[in-house]
Write a protein that holds these residues in place. Sequence first.
Motif, PDB file in Angstrom:
ATOM      1  N   GLU A 249     -44.901  39.289  11.673  1.00 28.07           N
ATOM      2  CA  GLU A 249     -44.243  39.374  10.373  1.00 28.07           C
ATOM      3  C   GLU A 249     -42.736  39.493  10.606  1.00 28.07           C
ATOM      4  O   GLU A 249     -42.274  40.411  11.281  1.00 28.07           O
ATOM      5  CB  GLU A 249     -44.734  40.594   9.588  1.00 28.07           C
ATOM      6  CG  GLU A 249     -44.051  40.762   8.241  1.00 28.07           C
ATOM      7  CD  GLU A 249     -44.397  42.073   7.547  1.00 28.07           C
ATOM      8  OE1 GLU A 249     -43.918  42.296   6.418  1.00 28.07           O
ATOM      9  OE2 GLU A 249     -45.120  42.895   8.161  1.00 28.07           O
ATOM     10  N   LEU A 250     -42.008  38.538  10.018  1.00 23.66           N
ATOM     11  CA  LEU A 250     -40.552  38.551  10.160  1.00 23.66           C
ATOM     12  C   LEU A 250     -39.932  38.957   8.833  1.00 23.66           C
ATOM     13  O   LEU A 250     -40.211  38.368   7.788  1.00 23.66           O
ATOM     14  CB  LEU A 250     -40.037  37.175  10.585  1.00 23.66           C
ATOM     15  CG  LEU A 250     -38.545  37.124  10.950  1.00 23.66           C
ATOM     16  CD1 LEU A 250     -38.295  37.853  12.271  1.00 23.66           C
ATOM     17  CD2 LEU A 250     -38.055  35.682  11.033  1.00 23.66           C
ATOM     18  N   GLY A 255     -35.333  43.779   4.229  1.00 28.73           N
ATOM     19  CA  GLY A 255     -36.727  44.193   4.289  1.00 28.73           C
ATOM     20  C   GLY A 255     -37.693  43.241   3.627  1.00 28.73           C
ATOM     21  O   GLY A 255     -38.893  43.557   3.509  1.00 28.73           O
ATOM     22  N   ASN A 256     -37.232  42.073   3.216  1.00 27.51           N
ATOM     23  CA  ASN A 256     -38.108  41.077   2.599  1.00 27.51           C
ATOM     24  C   ASN A 256     -38.805  40.259   3.676  1.00 27.51           C
ATOM     25  O   ASN A 256     -38.165  39.824   4.647  1.00 27.51           O
ATOM     26  CB  ASN A 256     -37.300  40.137   1.704  1.00 27.51           C
ATOM     27  CG  ASN A 256     -36.544  40.885   0.624  1.00 27.51           C
ATOM     28  OD1 ASN A 256     -37.132  41.690  -0.086  1.00 27.51           O
ATOM     29  ND2 ASN A 256     -35.239  40.623   0.515  1.00 27.51           N
ATOM     30  N   THR A 257     -40.087  40.064   3.524  1.00 22.79           N
ATOM     31  CA  THR A 257     -40.844  39.260   4.482  1.00 22.79           C
ATOM     32  C   THR A 257     -40.512  37.780   4.286  1.00 22.79           C
ATOM     33  O   THR A 257     -40.625  37.248   3.184  1.00 22.79           O
ATOM     34  CB  THR A 257     -42.349  39.478   4.319  1.00 22.79           C
ATOM     35  OG1 THR A 257     -42.639  40.857   4.558  1.00 22.79           O
ATOM     36  CG2 THR A 257     -43.142  38.617   5.291  1.00 22.79           C
ATOM     37  N   VAL A 258     -40.089  37.127   5.377  1.00 22.13           N
ATOM     38  CA  VAL A 258     -39.727  35.710   5.283  1.00 22.13           C
ATOM     39  C   VAL A 258     -40.769  34.804   5.930  1.00 22.13           C
ATOM     40  O   VAL A 258     -40.788  33.607   5.682  1.00 22.13           O
ATOM     41  CB  VAL A 258     -38.339  35.445   5.896  1.00 22.13           C
ATOM     42  CG1 VAL A 258     -37.271  36.185   5.114  1.00 22.13           C
ATOM     43  CG2 VAL A 258     -38.270  35.847   7.364  1.00 22.13           C
ATOM     44  N   VAL A 275     -40.653  27.993  12.092  1.00 18.79           N
ATOM     45  CA  VAL A 275     -39.315  27.603  11.650  1.00 18.79           C
ATOM     46  C   VAL A 275     -38.912  28.504  10.490  1.00 18.79           C
ATOM     47  O   VAL A 275     -39.679  28.688   9.535  1.00 18.79           O
ATOM     48  CB  VAL A 275     -39.273  26.131  11.215  1.00 18.79           C
ATOM     49  CG1 VAL A 275     -37.907  25.776  10.641  1.00 18.79           C
ATOM     50  CG2 VAL A 275     -39.617  25.214  12.393  1.00 18.79           C
ATOM     51  N   VAL A 276     -37.741  29.087  10.595  1.00 22.68           N
ATOM     52  CA  VAL A 276     -37.191  29.910   9.521  1.00 22.68           C
ATOM     53  C   VAL A 276     -36.076  29.102   8.863  1.00 22.68           C
ATOM     54  O   VAL A 276     -35.028  28.871   9.454  1.00 22.68           O
ATOM     55  CB  VAL A 276     -36.641  31.248  10.054  1.00 22.68           C
ATOM     56  CG1 VAL A 276     -36.044  32.075   8.927  1.00 22.68           C
ATOM     57  CG2 VAL A 276     -37.725  32.018  10.779  1.00 22.68           C
ATOM     58  N   LYS A 291     -36.063  41.672  11.456  1.00 19.74           N
ATOM     59  CA  LYS A 291     -36.978  42.558  12.167  1.00 19.74           C
ATOM     60  C   LYS A 291     -38.333  41.870  12.269  1.00 19.74           C
ATOM     61  O   LYS A 291     -38.899  41.416  11.280  1.00 19.74           O
ATOM     62  CB  LYS A 291     -37.128  43.903  11.471  1.00 19.74           C
ATOM     63  CG  LYS A 291     -37.973  44.899  12.299  1.00 19.74           C
ATOM     64  CD  LYS A 291     -37.976  46.272  11.686  1.00 19.74           C
ATOM     65  CE  LYS A 291     -36.625  46.944  11.802  1.00 19.74           C
ATOM     66  NZ  LYS A 291     -36.264  47.259  13.217  1.00 19.74           N
ATOM     67  N   LEU A 292     -38.820  41.795  13.491  1.00 18.31           N
ATOM     68  CA  LEU A 292     -40.142  41.233  13.763  1.00 18.31           C
ATOM     69  C   LEU A 292     -41.116  42.376  14.003  1.00 18.31           C
ATOM     70  O   LEU A 292     -40.856  43.262  14.830  1.00 18.31           O
ATOM     71  CB  LEU A 292     -40.086  40.329  14.994  1.00 18.31           C
ATOM     72  CG  LEU A 292     -41.409  39.724  15.468  1.00 18.31           C
ATOM     73  CD1 LEU A 292     -41.952  38.727  14.444  1.00 18.31           C
ATOM     74  CD2 LEU A 292     -41.232  39.059  16.836  1.00 18.31           C
TER      75      LEU A 292
END
Length: 1022
Positions: A249-250, A255-258, A275-276, A291-292
């Motif tokens: 989870e990235l 603090g939003n999950t992308v 890919v982000v 944050k991973l």
Amino acid sequence: MKIWENHQIDGINRMPARAHFLTFPTREKALLNDNKYTHAFKNLNGVWKFMFLDAPEYSPEGFFASEYDTSTMDDITVPGNWQLQGYGKMHYSDLWYNFPINPPFVPTENPTGIYKRTFFIEESFRGKQIILRFCGVDSAYHLWVNGQEAGYSKAARNESEFDITDMVKVGQKNDVTVRVYQWSDGTYLEDQDMWWESGIFRDVELLGVPKDGIRDFKVTADLDETYTNGLLRVEAALRTEENVQVTFELMDAQGNTVLTETAGNHGEKVCMEAVVENAEHWSAEIPYLYKLLMTVEKDGQVIEVIPQNVGFRNIRMNGDTFLVNGVAIIFKGMNRHDYNPRNGRVVAKEEIEKDIILMKQFNVNAIRTCHYPDSYYLYDLCDEYGMYLIDETDLECHGFELTGDYKWITDDPTWETAYVSRMTRMIERDKNHPSIIMWSLGNESAFGCNFRRMTEVAHEMDSSRLVHYEGDFDVESADVYSTMYTWLENPDKPFLMKDIIEKSEKPHILCEYCHAMGNGPGNLKEYQDLFYAHDKLQGGFIWEWFDHGIESYTEDGEKYYRYGGDFGDDPSNKDFCIDGMLMPDRTPSPGLYEYKKVVEPVTTSAVNLEQGIIHLISRYDFADLVQFRLVYSIMEDDVMIQGGSMELPSIPARSEKEVKIPYDFASVKAKPGAEYYLNLSYQLKEHTAYAPAGHELATAQFKLPVYKEGIEVVPEGMLKVTKEHTVLHAEGANFHVDFDLVRGNITSIVRDGMEVMSKGPRLTLWRAPISNDMEIIDQMKKVHFLHLEHEVVTEVQYQEENNFLRVQVDTINSTTNSAWHFKTRYSYVVCPTGDVLIQVEGTPSGRTDLAPDMFPRIGVTMHLDQSMDQVRYFGMGPGENYADSREAAMMGVYENTVDGLFTNYVVPQANGNHMDCKWVSLTNDRGMGLVASTEDSFNFSASRFEEKDLDDAKHTCDLKKRDYVVFNIDYKQNALGTYACGEWQLDRYRAKFEPFKLSFRITPFNNKEISDKHVAHERVRV
């Protein structure tokens, strides 16, 4: 063979190197990311039992056994260096090994420390793999747990982990024994420029981790070819082959999950790629971190959650530059040791954080970890605050240079394991930190087969970063061309900066330059101008961050700092360890303020000052100048007559723009003798992680085209002149001046009954040597005897005319056994108002070809009453400044005390000079004193010490204040340079054997009658 002399044994029972990370039982605790919330963690720092021996062989029988009686052992603090806790000998050297060079063998007398302690293992460790981690032990050591041998390791600044699961008892007391050897075959690879200090000097930690969890992982966070999308790849190694799944989870900085990805294992590996889109970039200027969270599950149960900061950034070669996120960045860096003046190489996270915050506040953007991997705290902090890192292997073989076979072991294949292992262990520990731009293979160890192999392995392990090694002079393997202390000018040097510009085909950095030893460094601006002018010159790293003084106290409790040789250590490089931008007590040196100015993020030039138009160049590589508020003020000497602030418009990185400042130039009406300056301060608009809003990061100053000559004054009054044997006495209404007709100089100036001057101006060419003079001190003292000055009076003439006394003194000024000299003429005019007009002129004479190339100074020195300790001056300030170190200074009126003007260098030396002064006043607490002023400009300094006092003193505690103030006015002060290790004084900044003229006025005064600046504004005509 003794195991500590076997260079082909790198360790025994040591676990494979891996990244340094924490593992947590839940997502919530992982987000807290603190040791307390992990599965199981115990810090074993504290007081251990200790036994110090002359050699390992003297160890008592059964010392490692659990039942060994420790009651007669001493107590010692861990982490700590034993030399700083009363054991063994302190020793500093830059170069030498402290024993015969016969690798891999070390002395029979091998100081050894046996450490023992007990510890309780809580129930939280039950069912876990239990790991004992040593973060740093110098130099090699054996480990026993509950009497059972657990392993052996070396490489002092590398972490070592041992699996002790089967050796310990959960829920009970256990014990650990560590036997540490000061010397080992590894010492041949640890000859860095620092104190030789031994023992367990970094944290000792006990970890309990899930047996089915992640053993290690590697995060690669790159950018695509257009620097738009992030390319995330995670490779995780498990402790088990049983079926588990890992959810990745990235989250962004808010603090939003992308993204969320789940992958199962294939044997002991789990991999994920994603890919982000439109990923935020990480850079030292904008350190954006995602944050991973890696959540390991088995049979639907969460086994562990591991957090890791992730920064997307790309590093690649581009011809003769390297790019970070597509930009040929410039390192504005520092070489930094782990150092503490009380605890040696023991540093806490809080200390490291203070270092990084201070660096950011002073515009530093990069660190080279000289010459070993630093404490692991540093890397997370550099990720978070934004700092580029060159991470350097714990490897230096400098002492071999003196054998004539510098590559003795570097080119010996039997040492390959020792070399490569140190580097791979560093890379494995630190691989997940975006702040690391380059891996460095070590320092000052020549070049050979082992470095070739290190380069190959580094590229195999991590192709996303560059490889650095300064000792690869032909750039055979390294990705960047790195040099040290490369000169700006010197026809005798085989290699100069201009040669690099012309010939280098790879990007170039100065991994060490501008040696910051004592009063210095000079020439910072000259190097930085080259970096800005040539993309292939990608900056450098000042040597170095800290003075490595050892905190000490006299019998009277006065604090001072010791350095090499102060502990009977021989051979020693003495004060060569006192070479930092920070003094040992963390006081920034004048050199650090100079560096802050030279590398500031805004370069300002004037376009039209009458219209308030200036030109700005952004020196950022990524950030926008919109973050700054520009605070401006127009100063009339010491009075601000206009001021305000404005927000800067958007000026993207590496671009430029004209800006109009809304001041009213037309309303500035010149007053006689006053000078007008526009001062600019670029301040942060908002709070940042490293500084509050309002923190200043850049400055500029411009003299405004407004001036009106001071009022001309013709002195009036009565002057009585009498001669009494060899004394010439001039007396006015409230003053008198005495001359010695033999020596030709003023012996007293008295105003209203107070003797303000007890010794008048006398020519001097000497200043106490600064640390950067160390290579030329013998030339100055033993060839030219510049410290042994002589003034031979050839003629004294005087005449009284219309209530003025004119005195003319002709002298020859030279030094012991010198055939060159200055023909000097002192001209004095004593006015009936008490003003004394002084002019000193010198002409090179005698055997001029025998004169030195440069002089420490050309000026005059005087003695003033000791009560005159309040100082005001109009000149360059507030800090000391010299010809090649003046960028941080600004013209203005400054106030200080004589003591406050003194820079308290660890090694006493010349200090406190101020250039371009128009006037200076020294008064007592009743306002009585004098003003020295000029229609030109001069250098001034004031001190409680003579130059001889500074020269003779080895430490600050040796200095004893004089019962008078030493007051200097100089025609020219010599530049500083960095010749202790690097560039000497540039030709254009030297004080040379040249004709000179120094003119100034001394006015005894009372500031209750007239201000010092009004005295200075008057133009006395006779």
